[in-house]
Design a protein around this motif. Sequence first.
Motif, mmCIF file in Angstrom:
data_model
loop_
_atom_site.group_PDB
_atom_site.id
_atom_site.type_symbol
_atom_site.label_atom_id
_atom_site.label_comp_id
_atom_site.label_asym_id
_atom_site.label_seq_id
_atom_site.Cartn_x
_atom_site.Cartn_y
_atom_site.Cartn_z
ATOM 1 N N ALA A 185 7.137 10.953 2.536
ATOM 2 C CA ALA A 185 5.957 11.746 2.309
ATOM 3 C C ALA A 185 6.042 12.883 3.631
ATOM 4 O O ALA A 185 6.566 12.624 4.526
ATOM 5 C CB ALA A 185 4.573 11.039 2.305
ATOM 6 N N ARG A 186 5.447 14.161 3.090
ATOM 7 C CA ARG A 186 4.885 14.929 4.475
ATOM 8 C C ARG A 186 3.491 15.320 3.903
ATOM 9 O O ARG A 186 2.917 15.297 2.754
ATOM 10 C CB ARG A 186 5.838 16.068 4.643
ATOM 11 C CG ARG A 186 6.058 16.929 3.347
ATOM 12 C CD ARG A 186 7.198 17.665 3.476
ATOM 13 N NE ARG A 186 7.442 18.512 2.217
ATOM 14 C CZ ARG A 186 6.585 19.529 1.967
ATOM 15 N NH1 ARG A 186 5.806 20.019 2.719
ATOM 16 N NH2 ARG A 186 6.676 20.341 0.985
ATOM 17 N N ALA A 187 2.938 15.750 4.946
ATOM 18 C CA ALA A 187 1.572 15.892 4.744
ATOM 19 C C ALA A 187 0.900 17.105 5.804
ATOM 20 O O ALA A 187 1.356 17.307 6.878
ATOM 21 C CB ALA A 187 0.400 14.631 4.867
ATOM 22 N N THR A 204 -1.697 4.602 5.974
ATOM 23 C CA THR A 204 -0.645 4.429 5.027
ATOM 24 C C THR A 204 0.260 5.971 4.820
ATOM 25 O O THR A 204 1.299 5.831 4.904
ATOM 26 C CB THR A 204 -1.181 3.939 3.758
ATOM 27 O OG1 THR A 204 -1.988 2.968 4.167
ATOM 28 C CG2 THR A 204 -0.262 3.672 2.802
ATOM 29 N N VAL A 205 -0.784 7.107 4.741
ATOM 30 C CA VAL A 205 0.045 8.190 4.673
ATOM 31 C C VAL A 205 0.828 8.453 6.058
ATOM 32 O O VAL A 205 1.868 9.077 5.892
ATOM 33 C CB VAL A 205 -1.066 9.438 4.567
ATOM 34 C CG1 VAL A 205 -0.531 10.770 4.759
ATOM 35 C CG2 VAL A 205 -1.861 9.251 3.343
ATOM 36 N N ASP A 206 0.244 8.060 7.269
ATOM 37 C CA ASP A 206 1.104 8.422 8.472
ATOM 38 C C ASP A 206 2.379 7.640 8.394
ATOM 39 O O ASP A 206 3.550 8.065 8.735
ATOM 40 C CB ASP A 206 0.155 7.926 9.721
ATOM 41 C CG ASP A 206 -0.673 8.651 9.893
ATOM 42 O OD1 ASP A 206 -0.864 10.068 9.179
ATOM 43 O OD2 ASP A 206 -1.612 8.422 10.811
ATOM 44 N N ALA A 207 2.287 6.387 7.751
ATOM 45 C CA ALA A 207 3.424 5.616 7.648
ATOM 46 C C ALA A 207 4.571 6.029 6.869
ATOM 47 O O ALA A 207 5.980 6.170 7.131
ATOM 48 C CB ALA A 207 3.132 4.116 7.320
ATOM 49 N N LEU A 208 4.060 6.392 5.756
ATOM 50 C CA LEU A 208 4.811 7.310 4.400
ATOM 51 C C LEU A 208 5.667 8.604 5.335
ATOM 52 O O LEU A 208 6.878 8.729 5.059
ATOM 53 C CB LEU A 208 4.195 7.464 3.470
ATOM 54 C CG LEU A 208 3.956 6.436 2.469
ATOM 55 C CD1 LEU A 208 3.127 7.042 1.241
ATOM 56 C CD2 LEU A 208 5.396 5.853 1.807
ATOM 57 N N LEU A 234 0.847 -1.197 -0.214
ATOM 58 C CA LEU A 234 0.010 0.149 0.182
ATOM 59 C C LEU A 234 0.784 1.302 0.071
ATOM 60 O O LEU A 234 0.764 2.270 -0.750
ATOM 61 C CB LEU A 234 -1.021 -0.003 1.230
ATOM 62 C CG LEU A 234 -2.162 -1.125 1.051
ATOM 63 C CD1 LEU A 234 -2.957 -0.746 2.512
ATOM 64 C CD2 LEU A 234 -2.887 -0.930 0.183
ATOM 65 N N ARG A 235 1.928 1.084 0.786
ATOM 66 C CA ARG A 235 2.753 2.321 0.953
ATOM 67 C C ARG A 235 3.485 2.585 -0.514
ATOM 68 O O ARG A 235 3.575 3.679 -1.106
ATOM 69 C CB ARG A 235 3.805 2.419 2.123
ATOM 70 C CG ARG A 235 3.396 2.317 3.486
ATOM 71 C CD ARG A 235 4.480 2.503 4.575
ATOM 72 N NE ARG A 235 5.280 1.482 4.342
ATOM 73 C CZ ARG A 235 5.194 0.419 5.358
ATOM 74 N NH1 ARG A 235 4.306 0.356 6.187
ATOM 75 N NH2 ARG A 235 6.272 -0.632 5.211
ATOM 76 N N VAL A 236 3.855 1.603 -1.111
ATOM 77 C CA VAL A 236 4.625 1.596 -2.327
ATOM 78 C C VAL A 236 3.782 2.425 -3.530
ATOM 79 O O VAL A 236 3.959 3.004 -4.417
ATOM 80 C CB VAL A 236 5.271 0.298 -2.823
ATOM 81 C CG1 VAL A 236 5.702 0.360 -4.347
ATOM 82 C CG2 VAL A 236 6.556 0.035 -2.032
#
Length: 314
Positions: free
Chosen positions: A303-305, A293-297, A243-245
């Motif tokens: 990633a940043r969010a 998944t966003v948090d893990a990235l 999912l992360r990839v």
Amino acid sequence: MPTNIPLLPPTLRVLERGWLSANSVVGFEPDGSATVVDTGYVQHAEQTRALIAHLLGGRALRRIVNTHLHSDHCGGNAALQAAYGGPRQCPIEVPLGELAAVNDWDEDALSFRATAQQAAAFTAARGVAALERLRIGGLEWTAYPAPGHDPHALMLFDPAHGVLISGDALWRDGFGVIFPELRGQPGFAAQRETLQRIAALRPRCVIPGHGAVFDDVDAALQRAVQRVDAFVADPLRHARHGLRVLLKFQLLQHPHGVPRARLRGWFADAPLLAEVGRRFWDGTDPGDLFGDTVDALCRSGAARADAAMVYDAG
Ligand SMILES: [Zn+2]
């Protein structure tokens, strides 16, 4: 970056492209023409065409070969073929197992629809069979099966120089997501066999699908085997990694960031992601899975969010 970049035969050049577009390998043929192995992602097709044209310096590209048909490896096929005279002048060769799906442009059999990734349609002149001999860059290569990451993938080995074009079967640090496992089909054992096949070939150096050419092959194989073992022991870890990839690949396509709502919509709608969610986290809200998944990235620095946007990083 490794400091001891191994020397490749002088008839080979590697265009190292990063992660959105796979590396391309250019072979200069004795007749003055050239062959390219893998062509990057469709979003970079014009950049790929320009880079190849610069490298060829007026030579004709007479053949395109794909290790496998993921979007980041065959996205420049159509543009390159068009730039070098069309299907008769610049035929495309794909793994035999994908030939029918390509020529029918069967988006259900190919991976583009499932991952909601982009590709430009092309037709292939022929399929490359396992153990077939190919001449690229004036060198003699054998196409070996490389299932695991992709069931139809091939890798190319030149025994005279000990060079392996590995696609996504082996990188310096890892290998591509084992896509069959995300769909409930076996893939880990095939990946392990592919790594054993590479070990038996004893390559001197590897041209991976992503990242720099490397020659510390034993250490790379050791890391890869440990990674397969870890995934076998904990398939959920592999599913989370998958999912992360896939999410990272979406971010790579948007250098200025993606609105969180749009990215969440893609996450909910891409058939493969929806399937993975159902298979591995049945009953979990897709929105929660997306947020995790966003948090893990973000935690890994990939990633940043903020409240509104998600950005590629790292
Ligand atoms: Zn791939």
